[in-house]
Design an enzyme around this catalytic site. Structure first.
Site: not given
Length: 383
Positions: A98, A175, A178, A201, A338
């Site tokens: 991303h 990251d 997700q 999220k 993104c």
């Protein structure tokens, strides 16, 4: 029908109630007032920091509250990055990142003169764990990767990557935006130096998230935002900082968001983790299998991905397909997500992406498949 949970999840009642309760019954600034309302708000706020730590397997002082994953990753790049990155260093990312885990490192490389290394994907948009490890060298100062990528849902083995990076003297930044809603996260097993995620999220509010960092590294890092509550002492000549994590939380924080994040974590952890994973896996298998049976369909990623399925229908622009689905009251994401470097590598402008949550069901997936088949007929007949 909502199939865009990877962009932001819908909020359960427990989260909405927590936000309302804070503003009605607990509204006071934290770390400031000596009166009972402020004292209680501060005490509850710090208990939530402990809860967030337990959620990812660390202590409370490893948790820095941020506005979300993007701010957390920028904090690491801007504060920690210059401490370990030099002109002869390498910063390693993948083409599947991303932008929030790509641009900060790209810009750090430009500022320091370091080499910016981008690991390319295969023709399905996947950058494997082995491919990442193969690019780690003795010059690698930082590796920044998504545990779960937001286009294909591919899962990398963070623990293996961390071992390889640390063996060469580098640091691993993950990251987790997700990942946290779809799998257990335990920093003690992952071995990452930093881990970032967003509340919205995992069924929480927008504008709140966390940076999880190793304590000794957070202690070394200078603050990058200055103001109230992040200080120890201020004089006309000099200022000193509060200990981590408070030195990174200048100004009035998103207090209501922290209370909402607490409720979201409660909501998530009260459900059975194995049952959650099985539920989402069944839906993604149903979706992937159904899409692959449609003529002219390209499905990216592999069957082991979580959270999302990205696809394109031959002869139909992804934006047109998403608009058609929206007219059937089906909400999916279309665009570059993104992740423009990945789209460039795949030589496509965009994809359609469907993503599931705890509230998704088999009927949702079948409605989507039926609508995609109808879209194929509609656009082909239009030609």
């Amino acid at each position: 029908m909502y199939l865009d949970s990877a962009a932001t999840a819908q909020k359960p009642q427990i989260v909405l109630d927590a936000l309302t309760d804070y503003y009605i019954n607990q509204n006071a600034n934290v770390h400031r007032g000596l009166y009972q309302l402020a004292f209680q708000a501060t005490e509850d706020y710090e208990k939530i920091r402990q809860q967030v730590g337990e959620f990812v397997g660390v202590n409370a002082d490893n948790i820095v509250f941020t506005r979300g994953t993007t701010e957390a990753l920028n904090l690491v790049a801007s504060s920690f990055g210059p401490l370990v990155v030099h002109p002869d260093s390498e910063i390693l990312v993948t083409a599947a990142e991303h932008h929030s885990n790509f641009i900060p490192w790209q810009q750090l490389a430009k500022r320091t003169g370091a080499k910016f290394v981008v690991v390319p994907p295969d023709d399905q948009g996947i950058v494997t764990t082995d491919a990442i490890i193969d690019h780690v060298t003795a010059k690698t100062a930082i590796v920044a990767v998504a545990q779960v990528t937001n286009v294909t849902g591919h899962v990398v083995d963070v623990a293996r990557i961390g071992q390889a990076v640390h063996a060469k003297g580098g640091y691993l930044v993950v990251d987790g935006a997700q990942a946290v809603a779809h799998m257990p996260v335990d920093m003690r097993q992952l071995g990452a130096d930093f881990y970032a995620f967003s509340g919205h999220k995992i069924y929480g509010p927008t504008g709140i998230g966390a940076l999880v960092g190793k304590k000794q590294l957070l202690q070394q890092m200078p603050p990058i935002a200055f103001g109230g509550e992040m200080i120890d002492m201020v004089t006309e000549a000099e200022s000193t900082w509060a200990p981590s994590p408070l030195k990174f939380e200048a100004g009035t924080p998103n207090i209501a968001g922290v209370f909402g994040l607490s409720a979201a974590i409660t909501y998530l952890t009260q459900s059975d983790a194995e049952a959650r994973e099985q539920h989402e896996r069944a839906l993604l298998d149903q979706l992937r299998t159904g899409l692959q049976a449609i003529p002219g369909m390209t499905v990216y990623g592999d069957s082991e991905g979580v959270s999302v399925v990205s696809f394109n229908l031959a002869g139909v622009h992804p934006h047109d397909l998403a608009t058609y689905l929206d007219e059937q009251s089906i909400a999916v994401r279309a665009g570059h997500h993104c992740a423009q470097p990945l789209m460039t590598q795949l030589n496509i402008p965009a994809t359609v992406r469907a993503s599931v949550g705890l509230y998704s069901n088999e009927d949702d997936v079948e409605r989507l498949l039926s609508a995609v088949r109808a879209a194929g007929r509609y656009f082909n007949e239009s030609e």
